[in-house]
Structures are given as structure tokens and as C-alpha cells.
Design a protein around this motif. Structure first.
Motif, PDB file in Angstrom:
ATOM      1  N   ASN A   1      10.823   5.241  -3.291  1.00  0.00           N
ATOM      2  CA  ASN A   1      10.208   6.513  -2.907  1.00  0.00           C
ATOM      3  C   ASN A   1       8.758   6.593  -3.362  1.00  0.00           C
ATOM      4  OD1 ASN A   1      12.412   7.639  -1.507  1.00  0.00           O
ATOM      5  ND2 ASN A   1      13.400   7.990  -3.457  1.00  0.00           N
ATOM      6  N   LEU A   2       8.421   5.841  -4.413  1.00  0.00           N
ATOM      7  CA  LEU A   2       7.009   5.694  -4.775  1.00  0.00           C
ATOM      8  C   LEU A   2       6.257   5.019  -3.641  1.00  0.00           C
ATOM      9  CD1 LEU A   2       4.643   5.796  -6.809  1.00  0.00           C
ATOM     10  CD2 LEU A   2       5.444   3.593  -7.658  1.00  0.00           C
ATOM     11  N   PHE A   3       6.862   4.003  -3.049  1.00  0.00           N
ATOM     12  CA  PHE A   3       6.248   3.323  -1.902  1.00  0.00           C
ATOM     13  C   PHE A   3       6.077   4.287  -0.726  1.00  0.00           C
ATOM     14  CE2 PHE A   3       6.897   1.033   2.118  1.00  0.00           C
ATOM     15  CZ  PHE A   3       5.761   0.239   2.111  1.00  0.00           C
ATOM     16  N   VAL A   4       7.078   5.116  -0.465  1.00  0.00           N
ATOM     17  CA  VAL A   4       7.004   6.074   0.637  1.00  0.00           C
ATOM     18  C   VAL A   4       5.873   7.075   0.408  1.00  0.00           C
ATOM     19  CG1 VAL A   4       8.236   7.933   1.822  1.00  0.00           C
ATOM     20  CG2 VAL A   4       9.409   5.798   1.295  1.00  0.00           C
ATOM     21  N   CYS A   5       5.800   7.633  -0.790  1.00  0.00           N
ATOM     22  CA  CYS A   5       4.728   8.585  -1.099  1.00  0.00           C
ATOM     23  C   CYS A   5       3.364   7.917  -1.065  1.00  0.00           C
ATOM     24  CB  CYS A   5       4.977   9.231  -2.462  1.00  0.00           C
ATOM     25  SG  CYS A   5       6.412  10.295  -2.485  1.00  0.00           S
ATOM     26  N   PHE A   6       3.313   6.690  -1.528  1.00  0.00           N
ATOM     27  CA  PHE A   6       2.075   5.914  -1.486  1.00  0.00           C
ATOM     28  C   PHE A   6       1.623   5.718  -0.040  1.00  0.00           C
ATOM     29  CE2 PHE A   6      -0.182   1.790  -1.919  1.00  0.00           C
ATOM     30  CZ  PHE A   6      -1.156   2.193  -2.816  1.00  0.00           C
TER      31      PHE A   6
ATOM     32  N   SER B   1      -1.795  -5.206   1.016  1.00  0.00           N
ATOM     33  CA  SER B   1      -1.293  -4.801  -0.306  1.00  0.00           C
ATOM     34  C   SER B   1       0.012  -4.016  -0.184  1.00  0.00           C
ATOM     35  CB  SER B   1      -2.342  -4.005  -1.063  1.00  0.00           C
ATOM     36  OG  SER B   1      -2.616  -2.791  -0.412  1.00  0.00           O
ATOM     37  N   SER B   2       0.177  -3.201   0.852  1.00  0.00           N
ATOM     38  CA  SER B   2       1.429  -2.474   1.054  1.00  0.00           C
ATOM     39  C   SER B   2       2.574  -3.438   1.351  1.00  0.00           C
ATOM     40  CB  SER B   2       1.290  -1.479   2.199  1.00  0.00           C
ATOM     41  OG  SER B   2       0.423  -0.444   1.855  1.00  0.00           O
ATOM     42  N   PHE B   3       2.281  -4.474   2.115  1.00  0.00           N
ATOM     43  CA  PHE B   3       3.298  -5.485   2.394  1.00  0.00           C
ATOM     44  C   PHE B   3       3.723  -6.187   1.110  1.00  0.00           C
ATOM     45  CE2 PHE B   3       4.289  -9.965   3.293  1.00  0.00           C
ATOM     46  CZ  PHE B   3       5.459  -9.788   4.006  1.00  0.00           C
ATOM     47  N   LEU B   4       2.758  -6.550   0.279  1.00  0.00           N
ATOM     48  CA  LEU B   4       3.081  -7.210  -0.989  1.00  0.00           C
ATOM     49  C   LEU B   4       3.863  -6.265  -1.914  1.00  0.00           C
ATOM     50  CD1 LEU B   4      -0.240  -9.149  -1.618  1.00  0.00           C
ATOM     51  CD2 LEU B   4       1.957 -10.067  -0.820  1.00  0.00           C
ATOM     52  N   PHE B   5       3.499  -5.000  -1.903  1.00  0.00           N
ATOM     53  CA  PHE B   5       4.224  -3.994  -2.691  1.00  0.00           C
ATOM     54  C   PHE B   5       5.678  -3.906  -2.211  1.00  0.00           C
ATOM     55  CE2 PHE B   5       4.219   0.809  -3.899  1.00  0.00           C
ATOM     56  CZ  PHE B   5       4.959   0.538  -5.030  1.00  0.00           C
ATOM     57  N   LEU B   6       5.882  -3.880  -0.905  1.00  0.00           N
ATOM     58  CA  LEU B   6       7.235  -3.803  -0.344  1.00  0.00           C
ATOM     59  C   LEU B   6       8.039  -5.061  -0.666  1.00  0.00           C
ATOM     60  CD1 LEU B   6       9.033  -1.938   1.294  1.00  0.00           C
ATOM     61  CD2 LEU B   6       8.218  -3.078   3.355  1.00  0.00           C
TER      62      LEU B   6
ATOM     63  N   TYR C   1      12.264  -7.696  -3.994  1.00  0.00           N
ATOM     64  CA  TYR C   1      12.677  -8.615  -5.056  1.00  0.00           C
ATOM     65  C   TYR C   1      13.286  -7.879  -6.245  1.00  0.00           C
ATOM     66  CZ  TYR C   1      10.709 -12.826  -2.968  1.00  0.00           C
ATOM     67  OH  TYR C   1      10.458 -13.883  -2.156  1.00  0.00           O
ATOM     68  N   LEU C   2      12.711  -6.730  -6.592  1.00  0.00           N
ATOM     69  CA  LEU C   2      13.266  -5.932  -7.684  1.00  0.00           C
ATOM     70  C   LEU C   2      14.687  -5.471  -7.377  1.00  0.00           C
ATOM     71  CD1 LEU C   2      10.511  -3.572  -9.102  1.00  0.00           C
ATOM     72  CD2 LEU C   2      12.126  -4.939 -10.390  1.00  0.00           C
ATOM     73  N   TYR C   3      14.882  -4.954  -6.149  1.00  0.00           N
ATOM     74  CA  TYR C   3      16.226  -4.493  -5.770  1.00  0.00           C
ATOM     75  C   TYR C   3      17.201  -5.675  -5.690  1.00  0.00           C
ATOM     76  CZ  TYR C   3      15.204   0.412  -4.889  1.00  0.00           C
ATOM     77  OH  TYR C   3      14.898   1.728  -5.041  1.00  0.00           O
TER      78      TYR C   3
END
Length: 185
Positions: free
Chosen positions: A131-136, A169-174, A179-181
Motif C-alpha cells: 500500500n506504500l507502493f500504491v500511495c507512492f 524506479s517504480s518497477f524496481l520498487f515493485l 521479492y519481500l513477499y
């Protein structure tokens, strides 16, 4: 359940949607923008007081628990960040009244500004990394339009660079979130 946590996100997004309807009424948009930011600042003070008395606050949106629902969490750091970003946004809004010009004001500057603030506030209050990614991304989409709002040649050329860098950068963040999940579940 503490519904005050969601107000710093709800107030600017509703005000921005109302502003879209009144595109040509610039004085109303200015007034509503100031009102929304002042209300967000006031809510951050209320949230800080609740955190001071009761400790960190959380809210499960829609009543769904964490793996399936959206969790909003407010601690003292996030409330302070809400307050600081609200004050800075209010100062920027006052500065924009004289600096951006009528043409940009009529092309949805104020609603986009509030949508940007919605993304910022959501980033401070989110309880999980997706959800941080979504808000970002909400914040980035508004910034894409704001940066290209003038439509001048130099502005459009530089906005393409900005958008390209942010998409990468958004792609790398995703990918990092995936990987975290995958690692942590």
C-alpha cells in the motif's frame, strides 16, 4: 477502531474531486484548497493528541484483517510527518496563488496538487509495503501531470526524463516488494 487515521487521506481527495467539477471557478478552488489543507493539519493535531494519550493507532479498512485488507497505522512519527507536510503544502499553495498563472490554474492545478498531497499522506499512514507502493504511485501520477502542466517545449522534454526515471524506479520498487513477499510471506 479509529477513523481519524483515514481523514488526512480522505479530506484532500474529496476536495480535489469537488475542484474538478468547478474547473473555471479559481477563487473557489483556492478557498477549498486552503480549507482542505487546514483541515488536514487540524486532523494531524488531533491524531497526535490521540497517539500521546492512547499510543499508536491503527485502522483496518472495511473491517478486513491484514493479509486481505488495507491497514492504516499512525504513530507519533507519522503524525509529525503529516503535520510538517501539511504546513509545507499550505505554504506552497499560498505561494502558487501568485506564481503559476491563470492558464495553469484552469487546467486542474489545484486538484492535482491535492491528489499529490493525498499520496504523500497515504504514504505516511500506510501499514504495509504494497500500500506504500500504491500511495507512492498516486503521488507520482499527480506529479507527472503537474510537471508537464505548462506544455512548453523544454518543460515537456524534461518531464519525459522525469517520467522515464520514475517508471524505472517504480518497477524496481515493485520487484523489491515481490521479492519481500516471496521471501517473508
Amino acid at each position: 477502531m479509529n477513523n481519524v487515521i483515514i481523514l488526512p487521506i480522505i479530506i484532500p481527495i474529496i476536495a480535489g474531486m469537488v475542484m474538478v467539477i468547478f474547473r473555471k471557478n479559481i477563487p473557489f478552488q483556492r478557498f477549498l484548497g486552503v480549507l482542505a489543507l487546514v483541515a488536514s493539519i487540524a486532523v494531524s493535531f488531533v491524531l497526535m493528541e490521540q497517539i500521546k494519550v492512547n499510543g499508536p493507532q491503527s485502522l483496518q479498512l472495511g473491517g478486513w484483517e491484514a493479509p486481505f485488507g488495507v491497514t492504516m497505522v499512525a504513530d507519533m512519527l507519522s503524525a509529525l510527518l503529516l503535520l510538517i507536510s501539511g504546513v509545507v503544502a499550505l505554504c506552497c499553495l499560498f505561494y502558487s496563488f501568485r506564481s503559476i498563472g491563470r492558464n495553469r490554474e484552469e487546467h486542474y492545478f489545484y486538484p492535482l496538487f491535492l491528489f499529490l498531497i493525498t499520496g504523500v499522506n497515504g504514504s505516511f499512514l500506510t501499514g504495509d509495503i504494497f500500500n506504500l507502493f500504491v500511495c507512492f504511485e498516486v503521488m507520482l501520477v499527480a506529479s507527472y501531470v503537474l510537471i508537464s502542466l505548462g506544455g512548453e517545449r523544454v518543460q515537456l522534454r524534461e518531464s519525459l526524463k522525469y517520467i522515464l526515471i520514475n517508471i524505472i524506479s517504480s518497477f524496481l520498487f515493485l520487484v523489491g516488494i515481490a521479492y519481500l513477499y516471496a521471501t517473508l510471506g
